[in-house]
Design an enzyme around this catalytic site. Structure first.
Site, PDB file in Angstrom:
ATOM      1  N   CYS A  67       0.813  -1.223   0.000  1.00 59.34           N
ATOM      2  CA  CYS A  67       0.000   0.000   0.000  1.00 59.34           C
ATOM      3  C   CYS A  67       0.849   1.277   0.000  1.00 59.34           C
ATOM      4  CB  CYS A  67      -0.985  -0.042   1.167  1.00 59.34           C
ATOM      5  SG  CYS A  67      -2.407   1.026   0.886  1.00 59.34           S
ATOM      6  N   HIS A  80      -3.709  -5.767   1.469  1.00 59.05           N
ATOM      7  CA  HIS A  80      -3.424  -6.060   2.872  1.00 59.05           C
ATOM      8  C   HIS A  80      -4.475  -7.057   3.347  1.00 59.05           C
ATOM      9  CE1 HIS A  80      -6.151  -2.488   3.025  1.00 59.05           C
ATOM     10  NE2 HIS A  80      -6.742  -3.219   3.939  1.00 59.05           N
TER      11      HIS A  80
END
Lengths: 491, 255
Positions: free
Chosen positions: B99, B204
């Site tokens: 991310c 994630h």
């Protein structure tokens, strides 16, 4: 009253009545949604009838319990509180609560003696502030929660800072001094995340603020949990230093880089003794009480709070501070906190087949860690039932379970059942926690409850830790089998 | 008999600043999967100002954060750790960037305000946040890993939540192609990036625990970097594979 408002009230009452007749959750939000579609200003219009105005409660954790405590204090002070039920904390839920007390002519009964105590969702605060013009807003705390819905926690701070521009001048902010993010809302000159200088906000330093917090450092853990979100100064970015840390980023903090620091709160828990003994079945509430001294600018008190866990001490001082901000008397605070009953799904207890069953909502890392610490404060083995759902009301993103400290229960777990729409991921997370027993995976809420009760010997306690939508399901099952009323019948 | 002790040295960059979406699970996973095979694991946490020794680690991990924290990390990457990170990745050290960390491993990140953050430039890519009113890319993702060097790839599952849109440059190789979900930018079907043994991804959830084969791929590459080419034995992955299969069934529900 204008025709639109009247039409909204009539339609909302009708929708609420038919929904209640169908037993669809008391029609709480449906009535409000129908009425608000017709007259979006309805909640504000009705709130202006309330003789004592209204207060809002918002934040990540503790909203429901704090609002419940504050409503009880108002009742003890001789007022008649008007509150929205837990879980209906969008504007339509507030509208529905008001509608429920409005007659066909559009008048709230006994309005002169009433005060609105509304729990509002973090993201709804700007609208609620604008429309309801509260006398006080109580902020509980701010943690990562439902990031899929809110984006980042910083976005919530920025949203709140903007909301406060619409707050009436003589209203009071009630702020948690122990949470650096919440405390920043009271910073002078309206410094904001977007604009630390505060230049764009004009003069907002006149905001009235009352702070609360935990003063007794003997209950600090002093191990900064993984799930701490504001470890860094919102002004200068330095890592905050803690002389005492209660949980998450809640504690006695100070920024080594600039002059920001926790200030001694106006309303504070001065001496806290957490219940550590067993919570045996059938014991009167006082046996499981948390002893807490509370100091306020109006005087001090010492109470036995019939709820477990440090987070409930924080809720209690938040509610006490809210009461002080609203001018409610000290003796009402004292009587209310002594007799407070748990809110919907928060330490609610049921008797099922000779077992005591306790529901403790756990829906984000900080809240869950607090729940696990509260459970493990009791001695002996633990019987547990965890649910992990990923509905919109739970948050679609379940990565937060990897930020939560399930390891706290590893050695004490005697039986563990897991269920929910994301049970496979939860089972995997618990494998990483190396529990003393292997969790049993159960499909379906009823089957999971049966399995967990079967694994809990009679006379012992089963702790159920669900996410939000699972809590609604399991609570309904328990209410059928136990003796609690459905929540829409509660006041 | 007496095979030399196997070991994996992990550097976890900015664990307190870049930790927003269960990123701790990735470190727990790597550690656990190694220890199950008798491989010693050493995790070094490196925060702001702390220097990185490019020769001291086999695997480097960086997670995600909010924009505010990301600004501070971008500066630290540029002024303190950047050169060593580049040297490590060029020499074949394994890196996993999730991310926000993934975005900073690219060349440029343009914030919603228009302000630009210089990235490390390990990946030939740049990211722009289209503005505060743009829809975030949020939801479950299923992606097909690109096969590589005799490795079959397979599926990667996780959750994405990002405002920035990432565009791969001509030198960049995607890590995977989305089957459902948005991936890099919601348009070209790519997800993540790869350069040498550095992997970047938006997923994630935590990523690695429920993608055990991808986790093992990273471990194997990291061990091979210091000459340990021995097989990773199989371990009990029933719960891991069940979680992976469950995530495969989730479509990229976006709101």
């Amino acid at each position: 009253m204008n025709p639109r408002t009247w039409a909204a009230i009539a339609a909302g009452r009708l929708a609420g009545a038919s929904s209640r007749a169908l037993r669809r959750g008391g029609g709480t939000a449906i009535a409000g949604a129908v009425a608000q579609n017709i007259d979006p200003a309805l909640a504000g219009t009705l709130t202006r009838q309330l003789g004592h105005g209204c207060a809002l409660v918002t934040g990540t954790n503790g909203k429901t319990t704090t609002a419940r405590m504050l409503a009880q204090i108002a009742r003890e002070a001789g007022l008649e509180p008007l509150a929205n039920p837990s879980g209906s904390n969008l504007m339509r839920g507030v509208a529905a609560a008001l509608l429920g007390e409005t007659d066909v002519l559009g008048n709230i009964q006994a309005a002169a003696n009433r005060i609105g105590i509304f729990e509002v969702d973090e993201a709804v605060l700007p609208q609620a502030t604008r429309e309801l013009q509260p006398r006080a807003i109580i902020f509980t705390n701010l943690f990562r929660d439902q990031l899929d819905r809110y984006g980042e926690a910083d976005a919530i701070v920025a949203l709140w800072q903007r909301a406060l521009r619409d707050l009436p001048e003589n209203s009071t902010l009630v702020l948690n001094a122990d949470d650096p993010a919440i405390a920043s809302l009271g910073d002078p000159a309206g410094a904001s995340l977007d604009d630390p200088s505060g230049a764009s906000l004009g003069d907002s330093s006149a905001r009235r603020a009352l702070t609360y917090g935990i003063e007794d450092t003997s209950v600090a853990t002093n191990e900064l949990e993984h799930a701490s979100d504001y470890r860094f100064c919102l002004s200068c970015g330095e890592e905050l230093a803690y002389s005492a840390n209660f949980y998450g980023h809640i504690g006695h903090w100070r920024c080594p880089g600039c002059d920001r620091a926790r200030r001694t709160p106006d309303v504070r828990a001065t001496a806290v003794e957490l219940a550590t003994g067993e919570m045996p079945t059938g014991e009167p509430p006082a046996e499981r009480a948390t002893a807490v001294g509370i100091a306020t600018p109006e005087g001090e008190m010492r109470i036995e709070l019939p709820l477990a866990g440090l987070y409930n001490v924080e809720n209690a001082v938040a509610a006490a501070a809210g009461a002080v901000a609203l001018g409610l008397p000290l003796d009402a605070i004292e009587r209310a906190l002594r007799s407070i009953q748990p809110a919907f799904g928060r330490q609610e207890r049921f008797q099922i087949d000779g077992r005591e069953v306790v529901i403790l909502l756990g829906k984000n890392p900080t809240g869950l860690n607090q729940v696990l610490r509260t459970i493990t404060a009791n001695s002996g083995g633990l019987h547990l039932l965890f649910f992990l759902n990923d509905g919109i009301a739970d948050g679609r993103d379940i990565s937060w379970i990897w930020d939560s400290d399930y390891e706290l229960i590893a050695e004490r777990a005697q039986s563990v059942v897991v269920s929910g729409t994301r049970v496979d991921e939860l089972a995997l997370r618990l494998k990483y926690a190396d529990l003393a027993v292997e969790p049993q995976v159960a499909a379906g809420t009823a089957a999971a409850l049966d399995a967990a009760i079967a694994q809990t010997p009679p006379g012992e306690t089963l702790y159920i830790v669900p996410t939000y939508t699972a809590m609604l399901e399991v609570r309904e099952l328990l209410a059928k089998r136990g003796k609690r009323r459905p929540f829409w019948e509660e006041r | 008999m007496n095979a030399p002790t196997r070991r994996l040295r992990i550097a976890h960059l900015y664990p307190r600043l870049m930790n927003i979406y269960g990123d701790r699970g990735n470190i727990l996973c790597l550690t656990r999967r190694c220890r199950a095979r008798g491989i010693d694991v050493e995790v070094t946490e490196l925060g702001l100002v702390e220097r990185l020794d490019p020769k001291a680690h086999d695997l480097i991990f960086i997670g995600g954060a909010q924009d505010r924290e990301q600004r501070r990390v971008a500066e630290d990457l540029r002024t303190v750790k950047g050169e060593a990170l580049r040297e490590a990745v060029e020499s074949g050290v394994v890196a996993l960037a999730v991310c926000g960390g993934y975005q900073l491993f690219g060349k440029l990140y343009r914030e919603s305000s228009g302000a630009e953050l210089q990235g490390l430039g390990l990946f030939d890519l740049w990211t722009e946040h289209p503005g505060p009113d743009a829809e975030r890319l949020v939801g479950n993702v299923v992606a097909e890993l690109e096969p590589d060097n005799g490795w079959r790839g397979g599926t990667l599952v996780g959750f994405e939540n990002h405002g920035g849109r990432t565009h791969l440059g001509p030198q960049a190789q995607p890590l995977a192609r989305v089957r459902s979900g948005a991936g890099n930018n919601g348009r070209d079907g790519t997800e993540g990036a790869r350069y040498k043994n550095a992997f970047g991804t938006y997923l994630h959830g935590s990523l690695l625990p429920k993608n055990p084969r991808f986790a093992d791929r990273l471990i194997a590459l990291a061990l091979a970097h210091h000459g340990d080419d021995r097989e990773l034995g199989t371990i009990d992955d029933r719960l891991e594979e069940a979680a992976h299969r469950a995530a495969l069934r989730l479509t990229g529900r976006r709101r």
